[in-house]
Design a protein around this motif. Structure first.
Motif, PDB file in Angstrom:
ATOM      1  N   ASP A   1       0.804  -1.223   0.000  1.00 42.25           N
ATOM      2  CA  ASP A   1       0.000   0.000   0.000  1.00 42.25           C
ATOM      3  C   ASP A   1       0.838   1.274   0.000  1.00 42.25           C
ATOM      4  O   ASP A   1       0.286   2.369  -0.077  1.00 42.25           O
TER       5      ASP A   1
ATOM      6  N   ILE B   1       4.790   3.414   1.296  1.00 39.95           N
ATOM      7  CA  ILE B   1       5.615   3.661   2.477  1.00 39.95           C
ATOM      8  C   ILE B   1       4.911   4.524   3.509  1.00 39.95           C
ATOM      9  O   ILE B   1       5.334   4.584   4.670  1.00 39.95           O
ATOM     10  N   LEU B   2       3.853   5.223   3.115  1.00 39.93           N
ATOM     11  CA  LEU B   2       3.142   6.065   4.068  1.00 39.93           C
ATOM     12  C   LEU B   2       2.176   5.261   4.934  1.00 39.93           C
ATOM     13  O   LEU B   2       1.579   5.807   5.864  1.00 39.93           O
ATOM     14  N   THR B   3       2.020   4.004   4.628  1.00 43.04           N
ATOM     15  CA  THR B   3       1.146   3.138   5.435  1.00 43.04           C
ATOM     16  C   THR B   3       1.997   2.247   6.324  1.00 43.04           C
ATOM     17  O   THR B   3       3.203   2.087   6.109  1.00 43.04           O
ATOM     18  N   LYS B   4       1.392   1.662   7.298  1.00 41.71           N
ATOM     19  CA  LYS B   4       2.104   0.779   8.228  1.00 41.71           C
ATOM     20  C   LYS B   4       2.069  -0.680   7.773  1.00 41.71           C
ATOM     21  O   LYS B   4       2.687  -1.544   8.398  1.00 41.71           O
ATOM     22  N   GLY B   5       1.363  -0.938   6.690  1.00 45.72           N
ATOM     23  CA  GLY B   5       1.258  -2.305   6.207  1.00 45.72           C
ATOM     24  C   GLY B   5       2.541  -2.796   5.565  1.00 45.72           C
ATOM     25  O   GLY B   5       3.263  -2.039   4.917  1.00 45.72           O
ATOM     26  N   ALA B   6       2.830  -4.072   5.736  1.00 42.31           N
ATOM     27  CA  ALA B   6       4.017  -4.683   5.144  1.00 42.31           C
ATOM     28  C   ALA B   6       3.665  -5.277   3.783  1.00 42.31           C
ATOM     29  O   ALA B   6       2.513  -5.651   3.541  1.00 42.31           O
TER      30      ALA B   6
END
Length: 276
Positions: free
Chosen positions: A35, A37-42
């Motif tokens: 999603d 780099i601004l999200t916390k998802g891997a």
């Protein structure tokens, strides 16, 4: 009589030929999902079970079908004919253009973004650094004897001089070659990469260009060109069948003064009133 005998034998061969083995149309596509780099998802690999008989034969057709199943999937596409270069992906470990690559017969198919590029989302990578390098070589015709506005007349070029550009101008800047090059992975900040160097040679060798010396001077650097070690991954990866390593070798010779740019075989200004 022999003609009819041969005809009968040929018919027998066709009648006894084994039918082609039917391949199961169902494929398991494993697609890279991220999603940004601004999200916390891997990053993760998401599986999609797809019947490829319900879509076209190309990988891009499968991706479009998968997007119908999952509208959140992001990828680039435009021309569908291998001209725009926007749909480059890494398929089964090899870079390709999705629009001109057939869906492989493998049961499991993995699709990643092209390697060693910052991923914006899913299969969409950041091409800024790649195109900054391309822009640095000044990819356009430069003339120093202009007496009229550029474009007001034609610069002449012989057939032989134009043939020197064959195998160069066909590059669509898809970055399949550069992102498959280990030297570009290791020295990406200063090494320009196969695609950019292919275009650099294209403009240097063009008989109509008058800025070859300045172009060669700008490339006279330990990294810009000479970090090419002729690994030839670029040639293996090119979806247009070009051979960047050959032209980079010629470019090295020009920079090292081992060879010189041949003069134009005709007067480039013969179609203007400013010519000789």
């Amino acid at each position: 009589m022999n003609y009819f005998r041969n005809l009968i034998n040929t018919a027998r061969c066709y009648s006894t030929a084994k039918p082609k083995k039917q391949v199961d149309p169902r494929r398991m596509f494993k697609v890279y999902r991220f999603d940004g780099i601004l999200t916390k998802g891997a990053p993760q690999m998401k599986s999609y079970d797809l019947d490829v008989s319900t879509c076209g034969k190309m990988v891009l057709d499968a991706l479009i079908k998968i997007k119908d199943m999952d509208p959140t999937l992001a990828f680039r596409r435009s021309c569908r004919e291998g001209i725009c270069g926007s749909c480059a992906v890494n398929l089964q470990g090899k870079n390709c253009l999705a629009c001109i690559t057939e869906i492989p017969p493998d049961k499991k198919i993995t699709i990643y973004p092209i390697p060693h590029m910052y991923v914006i989302r899913d299969l969409v990578v950041d091409m800024t650094h790649f195109f900054n390098g391309y822009d640095s070589i000044r990819p356009y015709l430069i003339r120093h004897d202009r007496q009229k506005k550029l474009g007001s007349y034609q610069y002449a070029q012989s057939v032989d001089d134009n043939n020197k550009l064959v195998g160069l101008y066909e590059c669509v800047l898809c970055a399949c070659c550069s992102t498959s090059c280990p030297s570009y992975w290791w020295n990406g900040r200063r090494f320009l990469g196969p695609a950019t160097l292919l275009h650099a040679y294209r403009w240097i060798i063009d008989s109509r260009d008058q800025d070859s010396e300045a172009r060669l001077y700008d490339l006279k650097d330990d990294f810009a060109v000479f970090r090419c070690h002729t690994i030839m991954n670029c040639t293996l990866a090119c979806p247009k069948g070009l051979a960047p390593h050959v032209h980079i070798a010629q470019l090295k010779k020009l920079i090292s003064r081992l060879t010189k740019k041949p003069p134009s075989s005709i007067d480039t200004m013969q179609f203007s009133n400013t010519g000789n």
